[in-house]
Design a protein around this motif. Structure first.
Motif, PDB file in Angstrom:
ATOM      1  N   ASN A 187      29.744  34.515  44.537  1.00  0.00           N
ATOM      2  CA  ASN A 187      31.189  34.572  44.305  1.00  0.00           C
ATOM      3  C   ASN A 187      31.650  33.430  43.394  1.00  0.00           C
ATOM      4  OD1 ASN A 187      31.510  36.842  45.912  1.00  0.00           O
ATOM      5  ND2 ASN A 187      31.848  35.653  47.782  1.00  0.00           N
ATOM      6  N   ALA A 194      32.989  33.896  39.450  1.00  0.00           N
ATOM      7  CA  ALA A 194      34.312  33.403  39.037  1.00  0.00           C
ATOM      8  C   ALA A 194      34.191  32.428  37.873  1.00  0.00           C
ATOM      9  CB  ALA A 194      34.994  32.737  40.227  1.00  0.00           C
ATOM     10  N   LYS A 215      33.536  34.260  34.684  1.00  0.00           N
ATOM     11  CA  LYS A 215      34.720  35.016  34.264  1.00  0.00           C
ATOM     12  C   LYS A 215      35.754  34.095  33.627  1.00  0.00           C
ATOM     13  CE  LYS A 215      37.460  38.898  35.950  1.00  0.00           C
ATOM     14  NZ  LYS A 215      37.725  39.771  37.114  1.00  0.00           N
ATOM     15  N   GLU A 216      35.811  32.842  34.105  1.00  0.00           N
ATOM     16  CA  GLU A 216      36.790  31.888  33.582  1.00  0.00           C
ATOM     17  C   GLU A 216      36.261  31.079  32.404  1.00  0.00           C
ATOM     18  OE1 GLU A 216      37.539  29.610  37.047  1.00  0.00           O
ATOM     19  OE2 GLU A 216      38.532  31.264  38.135  1.00  0.00           O
TER      20      GLU A 216
END
Length: 372
Positions: A186, A190, A193-194
């Motif tokens: 997780n 993230a 993705k950022e």
């Protein structure tokens, strides 16, 4: 078949010329003064050829190991292997030439190869330092193929010393299985993705969803390139059929990789905004004909996600591990990863213990009925 021809010289001397010709073997000839000797030689030679004993006294004494390696490098390697494998095998075979290349094939024995193995273990190969067990095995795989052709195709040898004896290899270390637990997955998802690099996240999703190698992922094209890369794996995305066709892979096989869920969605997004000056799915921003370099963005994402001791290649381990924990068989995992044998996927077998237990339970229930 053997044939004997009687010859008479101008001086009246009689001789017997023998020809032994068997399909797939070089013609053998000899001359004798007595017919009985000619018949005996013909029979023994024909028998020796059929039993694989004859050429030790002929071809195996005419050629050195260096000659065999030279023939292999010139006529076999360019046709059989891709450029990357040729570059790897070349120095390995040259090392063998430097060690025992001067020996004629008839004199090769397991003792010579044991000595070479010990040299590799203690002093290493071309770099002069001890080698890893896998690299030592690669040395023997390379020379073993040369000797196989010497015996089976070229008929330069009647025996293969590597097949006559068991030469113990250093024990290979157990394959490392590093995969992300739920929290790590997780956090890293993230972080990718950022990332400021917009191609990191789709590349990450594609890699972990398909189990493709890094070279296969980074050398994907929207259409087949006019000049496909000759030294690396590559493939073409087919959104219409929700798949990727890998035309070149590490093991040389063509492979179909299904696309589903998030991986398919990410490629569909990229397709809408893809660059017109490049056919690559993940092109470099400055050199569009080359794949992008994601190392810096990847390391930054790992640091931000606080994920340690994890490489891009471990995403492939993640795919296999999640498949195993989801109940996929070893055969199915091998098919997804593109392995020809099950040896490389046995490292994940312990992750499917629960699934195996359920399979055994269902089998017993079918045979003996429900538990009392």
């Amino acid at each position: 078949m053997a044939s004997i021809t009687k010859r008479t010289s101008d001086e009246g001397d009689v001789s017997y010329f023998v020809r032994v010709r068997l399909k797939g073997y070089p013609l053998q000839t000899a001359t004798f003064k007595r017919l009985t000797d000619a018949k005996k030689w013909a029979a023994s030679t024909e028998s020796a050829i059929r039993e694989g004993r004859h050429f030790k006294t002929n071809e195996a004494k005419r050629h050195t190991l260096a000659e065999a390696i030279d023939r292999y490098q010139k006529s076999v390697m360019p046709q059989k292997f891709r450029a990357n494998e040729v570059r790897i095998r070349g120095p390995i075979l040259n090392w063998w030439k430097s060690q025992i290349g001067h020996l004629v094939l008839a004199d090769l024995s397991a003792t010579h190869f044991v000595s070479c193995r010990d040299t590799l273990i203690n002093h290493g190969g071309n770099q002069g330092r001890p080698l890893a067990a896998a690299t030592i095995k690669r040395h023997f795989v390379a020379i073993g193929h040369v000797l196989k052709l010497c015996q089976m195709e070229w008929r330069w040898m009647d025996r293969n010393p590597l097949k006559e004896s068991i030469i113990e290899m250093p024990e290979l270390p157990r394959g490392i299985v590093r995969f992300l637990d739920d929290d790590e997955l997780n956090r890293l998802t993230a972080a990718c993705k950022e990332s400021p690099n917009p191609l990191l996240y789709p590349a990450f999703v594609l890699a972990i969803s398909t189990g493709m190698r890094q070279s296969e992922t980074m050398n994907l094209y929207w259409r087949e390139p006019e000049t496909p890369p000759s030294e690396t794996a590559w493939g073409v995305v087919n959104l219409a059929e929700s798949c990727i066709i890998l035309h070149e892979t590490k093991n040389g096989d063509r492979r179909r990789v299904p696309l589903a869920s998030q991986a398919l969605a990410e490629l569909q997004k990229l397709n809408k905004v893809r660059r017109l000056d490049s056919a690559l799915v993940f092109p470099s921003p400055t050199h569009p004909s080359q794949p992008i370099e994601l190392k810096k963005a990847w390391l930054n994402a790992l640091k931000r996600a606080e994920v340690n001791n994890f490489r891009w290649h471990d995403l492939r381990h993640c795919t296999a591990s999640y498949l195993a924990m989801g109940g996929a068989s070893m055969v199915e995992i091998a098919a997804v990863l593109g392995h020809k044998t099950l040896d490389m996927v046995k490292r994940y077998s312990h992750l499917s213990d629960g699934h195996i237990a359920n399979v055994v339970e269902r089998m017993n229930s079918r045979i003996f009925g429900a538990n009392p």
